[in-house]
Design a protein around this motif. Structure first.
Motif, mmCIF file in Angstrom:
data_model
loop_
_atom_site.group_PDB
_atom_site.id
_atom_site.type_symbol
_atom_site.label_atom_id
_atom_site.label_comp_id
_atom_site.label_asym_id
_atom_site.label_seq_id
_atom_site.Cartn_x
_atom_site.Cartn_y
_atom_site.Cartn_z
ATOM 1 N N PRO A 155 57.313 -51.250 -11.015
ATOM 2 C CA PRO A 155 56.137 -50.487 -11.438
ATOM 3 C C PRO A 155 54.934 -51.392 -11.735
ATOM 4 O O PRO A 155 55.081 -52.494 -12.262
ATOM 5 C CB PRO A 155 56.616 -49.767 -12.701
ATOM 6 C CG PRO A 155 58.096 -49.665 -12.526
ATOM 7 C CD PRO A 155 58.505 -50.922 -11.824
ATOM 8 N N PHE A 156 53.754 -50.891 -11.392
ATOM 9 C CA PHE A 156 52.511 -51.645 -11.596
ATOM 10 C C PHE A 156 51.837 -51.231 -12.901
ATOM 11 O O PHE A 156 51.977 -50.097 -13.365
ATOM 12 C CB PHE A 156 51.553 -51.410 -10.428
ATOM 13 C CG PHE A 156 52.038 -52.001 -9.132
ATOM 14 C CD1 PHE A 156 51.767 -53.325 -8.815
ATOM 15 C CD2 PHE A 156 52.772 -51.242 -8.234
ATOM 16 C CE1 PHE A 156 52.212 -53.878 -7.629
ATOM 17 C CE2 PHE A 156 53.232 -51.783 -7.041
ATOM 18 C CZ PHE A 156 52.949 -53.107 -6.744
ATOM 19 N N ASP A 157 51.093 -52.178 -13.481
ATOM 20 C CA ASP A 157 50.317 -51.887 -14.694
ATOM 21 C C ASP A 157 49.008 -51.174 -14.374
ATOM 22 O O ASP A 157 48.479 -50.427 -15.193
ATOM 23 C CB ASP A 157 49.985 -53.193 -15.438
ATOM 24 C CG ASP A 157 51.230 -53.941 -15.863
ATOM 25 O OD1 ASP A 157 52.011 -53.371 -16.644
ATOM 26 O OD2 ASP A 157 51.423 -55.084 -15.403
ATOM 27 N N ARG A 158 48.479 -51.445 -13.173
ATOM 28 C CA ARG A 158 47.152 -50.912 -12.822
ATOM 29 C C ARG A 158 47.100 -50.710 -11.306
ATOM 30 O O ARG A 158 47.536 -51.563 -10.543
ATOM 31 C CB ARG A 158 46.064 -51.888 -13.262
ATOM 32 C CG ARG A 158 44.636 -51.343 -13.177
ATOM 33 C CD ARG A 158 43.648 -52.343 -13.781
ATOM 34 N NE ARG A 158 44.006 -52.659 -15.163
ATOM 35 C CZ ARG A 158 43.563 -51.986 -16.218
ATOM 36 N NH1 ARG A 158 42.756 -50.970 -16.062
ATOM 37 N NH2 ARG A 158 43.928 -52.346 -17.439
ATOM 38 N N ILE A 159 46.533 -49.569 -10.902
ATOM 39 C CA ILE A 159 46.429 -49.249 -9.482
ATOM 40 C C ILE A 159 44.989 -48.860 -9.145
ATOM 41 O O ILE A 159 44.372 -48.042 -9.847
ATOM 42 C CB ILE A 159 47.397 -48.118 -9.089
ATOM 43 C CG1 ILE A 159 48.841 -48.574 -9.303
ATOM 44 C CG2 ILE A 159 47.180 -47.688 -7.643
ATOM 45 C CD1 ILE A 159 49.891 -47.517 -8.986
ATOM 46 N N ILE A 194 42.483 -43.065 -15.237
ATOM 47 C CA ILE A 194 43.617 -42.237 -15.627
ATOM 48 C C ILE A 194 44.670 -43.094 -16.339
ATOM 49 O O ILE A 194 45.055 -44.150 -15.829
ATOM 50 C CB ILE A 194 44.261 -41.593 -14.379
ATOM 51 C CG1 ILE A 194 43.221 -40.812 -13.571
ATOM 52 C CG2 ILE A 194 45.444 -40.707 -14.776
ATOM 53 C CD1 ILE A 194 43.667 -40.489 -12.159
ATOM 54 N N VAL A 195 45.113 -42.627 -17.498
ATOM 55 C CA VAL A 195 46.265 -43.242 -18.167
ATOM 56 C C VAL A 195 47.499 -42.421 -17.784
ATOM 57 O O VAL A 195 47.545 -41.209 -17.989
ATOM 58 C CB VAL A 195 46.097 -43.246 -19.702
ATOM 59 C CG1 VAL A 195 47.347 -43.814 -20.369
ATOM 60 C CG2 VAL A 195 44.859 -44.052 -20.098
ATOM 61 N N VAL A 196 48.488 -43.085 -17.211
ATOM 62 C CA VAL A 196 49.654 -42.386 -16.687
ATOM 63 C C VAL A 196 50.635 -42.063 -17.811
ATOM 64 O O VAL A 196 51.024 -42.956 -18.577
ATOM 65 C CB VAL A 196 50.349 -43.223 -15.594
ATOM 66 C CG1 VAL A 196 51.677 -42.578 -15.182
ATOM 67 C CG2 VAL A 196 49.424 -43.383 -14.399
ATOM 68 N N GLU A 197 50.991 -40.795 -17.924
ATOM 69 C CA GLU A 197 52.081 -40.351 -18.807
ATOM 70 C C GLU A 197 53.036 -39.536 -17.964
ATOM 71 O O GLU A 197 52.653 -38.529 -17.372
ATOM 72 C CB GLU A 197 51.537 -39.513 -19.962
ATOM 73 C CG GLU A 197 50.801 -40.313 -21.011
ATOM 74 C CD GLU A 197 50.461 -39.474 -22.238
ATOM 75 O OE1 GLU A 197 51.062 -38.379 -22.388
ATOM 76 O OE2 GLU A 197 49.597 -39.876 -23.020
ATOM 77 N N ARG A 239 53.581 -47.751 -13.912
ATOM 78 C CA ARG A 239 54.442 -47.649 -15.096
ATOM 79 C C ARG A 239 53.885 -46.606 -16.056
ATOM 80 O O ARG A 239 52.688 -46.277 -16.040
ATOM 81 C CB ARG A 239 54.543 -49.003 -15.805
ATOM 82 C CG ARG A 239 53.264 -49.468 -16.489
ATOM 83 C CD ARG A 239 53.525 -50.664 -17.380
ATOM 84 N NE ARG A 239 52.300 -51.213 -17.939
ATOM 85 C CZ ARG A 239 51.679 -50.745 -19.030
ATOM 86 N NH1 ARG A 239 52.166 -49.677 -19.658
ATOM 87 N NH2 ARG A 239 50.582 -51.313 -19.482
ATOM 88 N N ASP A 240 54.750 -46.082 -16.916
ATOM 89 C CA ASP A 240 54.298 -45.169 -17.961
ATOM 90 C C ASP A 240 53.337 -45.916 -18.884
ATOM 91 O O ASP A 240 53.632 -47.016 -19.359
ATOM 92 C CB ASP A 240 55.496 -44.654 -18.765
ATOM 93 C CG ASP A 240 55.089 -43.565 -19.728
ATOM 94 O OD1 ASP A 240 54.429 -42.605 -19.292
ATOM 95 O OD2 ASP A 240 55.406 -43.694 -20.926
#
Length: 307
Positions: free
Chosen positions: A228-232, A300-303, A252-253
């Motif tokens: 998983p990536f921290d930033r896309i 966007i912050v991924v949840e 990543r979450d």
């Protein structure tokens, strides 16, 4: 004779970045020359914005009106097919080598345009220098926008050290190589073989050893077994939203996605974002693209529901 005008005093180390941002926002008063003042630079602005004060400035000498154009390194891209105006533009800037006119919109799966040479050297290739980085660009082979330079710096400033970054539509590498200054690893992917060829060249040119180029369709990146990536980064304004579910799956979450899209109304892509993540979303206008259409970015912050 000096004239009094509203201005902002900014530290010298931040002056160029602030100047670019004010220019993009239409607030830089280009009638006057910026003025150094000790450890600061006074930037003239068009109105009384927050923090502005009155100072005296030297007026910029009047010049013959030049045709509308966009600068990309040593190339000017005109909006009108006017060879006479192109020759005048070429003569006005010693750094210019070529003046082009786009004969087509950005089109096809490789996001390219066809150009006619109106004046100067018959080439579509140039070198762009941006915040100390260098990018060799061929406008006929791979899309490049110099107008996003400030946006790239904004994302860089918001990053943490050592992040894992994915640039899903890397092109010749401006986002990927810029973010490599803080990232631990950057995967830079693109479907266009010519763009990836230039990307490999630009990685070497900037000694960005933590950038890995990948020739791949963005829709297939989730099959390559990445952690998983921290930033896309999703900078494909005309089509990026259709790859959003893939991006969320690769992030990543708690990680961040920067989705760049062309839209006709505020919040146009919020329903599509909400369908794949419930995290916080901030929408910003980057620039006007055409009448009735805006280039926007959704941070966007991924949840994830299953976390």
């Amino acid at each position: 004779m000096d004239e009094e005008q509203w201005c902002l005093a900014v530290p010298k180390r931040e002056a160029e970045q602030r100047r670019r941002r004010l220019l993009e926002e239409g607030l830089l008063d280009r009638r006057y020359k910026p003025r150094p003042e000790g450890d600061t630079v006074l930037l003239p602005v068009t109105e009384e914005v927050a923090g502005a004060v009155r100072c005296e400035f030297e007026a910029v000498p009047e010049r013959a009106e030049l045709p509308r154009h966009e600068l990309v390194g040593g190339i000017a891209i005109m909006q009108d097919d006017d060879p006479e105006a192109a020759r005048r533009l070429l003569a006005s800037r010693p750094s210019l080598e070529t003046v082009l006119f786009p004969e087509s919109p950005v089109e096809g799966e490789y996001r390219t345009r066809r150009f006619a040479v109106l004046a100067g050297a018959p080439t579509t290739r140039t070198r762009v220098t941006e915040y100390g980085l260098h990018f060799d660009v061929d406008l006929a082979l791979a899309y490049f926008s110099a107008r996003l330079s400030t946006e790239r710096q904004r994302v860089l400033e918001g990053m943490g050290e050592g992040e894992r970054v994915l640039d899903m539509f890397a092109g010749v590498g401006p986002f990927a190589i810029t973010l490599a200054r803080k990232a631990g690893l950057v995967i830079a992917a693109d479907l266009n073989p010519d763009a990836v060829h230039l990307l490999v060249h630009n990685i070497a040119l900037n000694h960005a050893e933590n950038v890995i180029p990948v020739l791949a369709d963005a829709g297939h990146l989730d099959r390559l077994g990445f952690e998983p990536f921290d930033r896309i980064i999703m900078n494909l304004p005309m089509a990026a939203p259709q790859f959003l579910a893939t991006a969320v799956g690769l992030c990543r979450d708690g990680g961040a996605i920067h989705l760049y899209a062309l839209q006709e109304k505020e919040g146009e892509y919020l329903p599509q974002i909400r369908a794949v993540t419930r995290g916080a979303v901030t929408e910003r206008l980057v620039r006007t693209y055409s009448p009735g259409k805006w280039h926007a970015v959704y941070d966007i912050v991924v949840e994830k529901e299953d976390c």
